[in-house]
Motif scaffolding. Structure first.
Motif, short mmCIF file in Angstrom:
data_model
loop_
_atom_site.label_atom_id
_atom_site.label_comp_id
_atom_site.label_asym_id
_atom_site.label_seq_id
_atom_site.Cartn_x
_atom_site.Cartn_y
_atom_site.Cartn_z
N TYR A 93 -117.10 92.47 10.16
CA TYR A 93 -115.64 92.36 9.00
C TYR A 93 -115.32 93.76 9.83
O TYR A 93 -113.97 93.55 11.00
CB TYR A 93 -116.49 93.07 7.75
N ASP A 111 -108.30 94.04 4.50
CA ASP A 111 -108.79 93.62 3.77
C ASP A 111 -109.28 91.68 3.78
O ASP A 111 -109.56 91.45 3.94
CB ASP A 111 -109.60 94.04 1.99
N ARG A 112 -107.38 91.74 3.06
CA ARG A 112 -107.22 90.62 2.50
C ARG A 112 -106.98 90.20 3.57
O ARG A 112 -107.43 87.88 3.46
CB ARG A 112 -105.49 90.98 1.81
N LYS A 115 -110.76 88.72 4.12
CA LYS A 115 -110.66 87.39 3.88
C LYS A 115 -110.55 86.03 3.81
O LYS A 115 -111.21 85.20 3.92
CB LYS A 115 -111.28 88.24 2.29
N ALA A 118 -112.29 84.67 7.23
CA ALA A 118 -113.32 84.53 7.05
C ALA A 118 -113.04 83.41 5.70
O ALA A 118 -114.38 82.69 6.71
CB ALA A 118 -114.06 85.83 6.55
N GLU A 119 -112.63 82.91 5.09
CA GLU A 119 -113.03 81.97 4.29
C GLU A 119 -112.33 80.46 5.29
O GLU A 119 -113.00 79.87 5.12
CB GLU A 119 -111.59 82.27 2.85
N ASN A 124 -117.20 84.10 5.60
CA ASN A 124 -117.95 85.08 4.51
C ASN A 124 -119.27 85.65 4.54
O ASN A 124 -119.19 86.53 4.13
CB ASN A 124 -117.62 83.86 3.34
N LEU A 127 -120.28 88.36 6.61
CA LEU A 127 -119.26 89.39 7.11
C LEU A 127 -120.26 91.47 7.46
O LEU A 127 -119.64 91.29 8.45
CB LEU A 127 -118.66 90.07 5.98
#
Ligand code: ADP
Length: 344
Positions: A93, A111-112, A115, A118-119, A124, A127
């Motif tokens: 992360y 953060d948005r 993520k 990562a998606e 995910n 992280l």
């Protein structure tokens, strides 16, 4: 998103010039692959676009903006390296968030983006792990994720698959292709592997000794290589080359043209078809057959002593030492000027 324009780009290290005036247009959203043998200058060219190498002469523009004097971080590019270049003491992360944090991006936005990336990359679940506890393929995905979160105008990939094993290379190659379909961002990708170039590129740039040999779509380069170098570089096994004197006596009549002493003929292994009639163009003594099930690689030596390969659907009904004759469709024959290497 942005296209790029390179005009007479040169690079010298001290008194040694390694890039000799590169002109290239890259369209917005295009996937461009720089390919060529080791030392041809593909990494240098990519690093000049990235801002990691000074441009000795000429201009590089990203969109409408000449970036020669613009710092790497301000060029709107994100680079993915062969060695991943992750921070070992940070979690996945934090590795992905680092650049945005440095740029003082709002934490909720960081953060948005982390993520979302990562998606896309299906990391995910990792992280909070340290890169140390990831496989090579997972580390490379984190490195790609770190590029995605920056929402660059151009992605730059420097041999990103070289450190992965064969199976993972194929899988990650597909993921990069899907990523481009999804993001539609301009991507420039460096590799020495012509298969990666052929499978990923909208446009391939073949380099040799700091110069562009040819620019074109994969199929253009395969079907109409501009010179013997490109012809040999694109395609596997490599194109076979022959002189007129290596061919059968009937070759000129069948092909509808003579090949003179200043020319050489290129015949791709997969275009050679075994024949027993009068249409033979090249004959060879069978040396070895590699039977791969779905096809066979037939290794031969012509009467004149030239080694060549035919890729056939089935192994020939012949044994070592036998003569096997092949024909080829006239439109699949490539002819090059021997001295200049240029296509005729
Ligand atoms: P490629 O990526 O195609 O393998 P490079 O771009 O790394 O090739 O190198 C192109 C040429 O520039 C090579 O001849 C290489 O030896 C030379 N070169 C690269 N970096 C340096 C350097 N820092 N100093 C001197 N020569 C360099």
């Amino acid at each position: 998103m942005a296209g790029l324009t390179l005009r007479d780009v040169r690079k010298s290290y001290g008194s040694t010039q390694v890039m000799h005036g590169v002109d290239l247009d890259i369209e917005d959203g295009e996937f461009v692959v720089f390919v060529g043998p080791s030392g041809c200058g593909k990494s240098t060219l990519l690093r000049m676009i990235a801002g990691l190498e000074e441009i000795s002469d000429g201009t590089v523009a990203i969109g409408d903006r000449v970036v020669n004097a613009v710092a790497a971080a301000k060029r709107g590019v994100a680079m993915v390296f062969q060695t991943y270049a992750l921070y070992p003491h940070m979690t996945v992360y934090k590795n992905m968030a680092f650049g945005l944090k440095q740029a003082k991006t709002d934490p909720a936005e960081i953060d948005r983006r982390v993520k979302a990336a990562a998606e896309i990359l299906q990391i995910n679940d990792y992280l909070e792990r340290s890169p140390r506890n990831l496989s090579g393929g997972q580390r490379q995905r984190v490195a790609i994720g770190r590029a995605i979160v920056r929402d660059p105008e151009v992605f730059l990939f420097d041999e990103p698959l070289s450190n992965l094993d064969a199976a993972l290379r194929v899988q990650t190659r597909l993921e990069i292709a899907r990523l481009h379909q999804r993001l539609k961002t301009t991507m420039i990708y460096v590799t020495h592997d012509q298969v990666e170039a052929m499978t990923l590129a909208d446009k391939i740039v073949v380099l040799r000794d700091g110069r562009i040999e040819q620019v074109g779509s994969p199929i253009e380069l395969y079907e109409r290589p501009a010179n013997a170098f490109v012809a040999q570089f694109i395609g596997s096994p490599k194109m076979n080359f022959f002189s007129d004197s290596d061919l059968t006596e009937g070759a000129a009549a069948y092909l509808g043209r003579t090949i003179n002493a200043e020319e050489e003929v290129g015949l791709r292994p997969e275009h050679l078809v075994p024949v027993t009639d009068g249409t033979a163009v090249i004959e060879g003594r069978l040396e070895l057959v590699e039977n791969l099930g779905e096809y066979a690689l037939v290794h031969l030596v012509s009467q004149s002593g030239v080694e060549f390969i035919a890729k056939t659907e089935k192994p020939p009904a012949a044994t070592k030492g036998d003569t096997v004759a092949f024909t080829i469709k006239p439109e699949l024959v490539h002819v090059f000027d021997r001295a200049s290497g240029l296509r005729k």
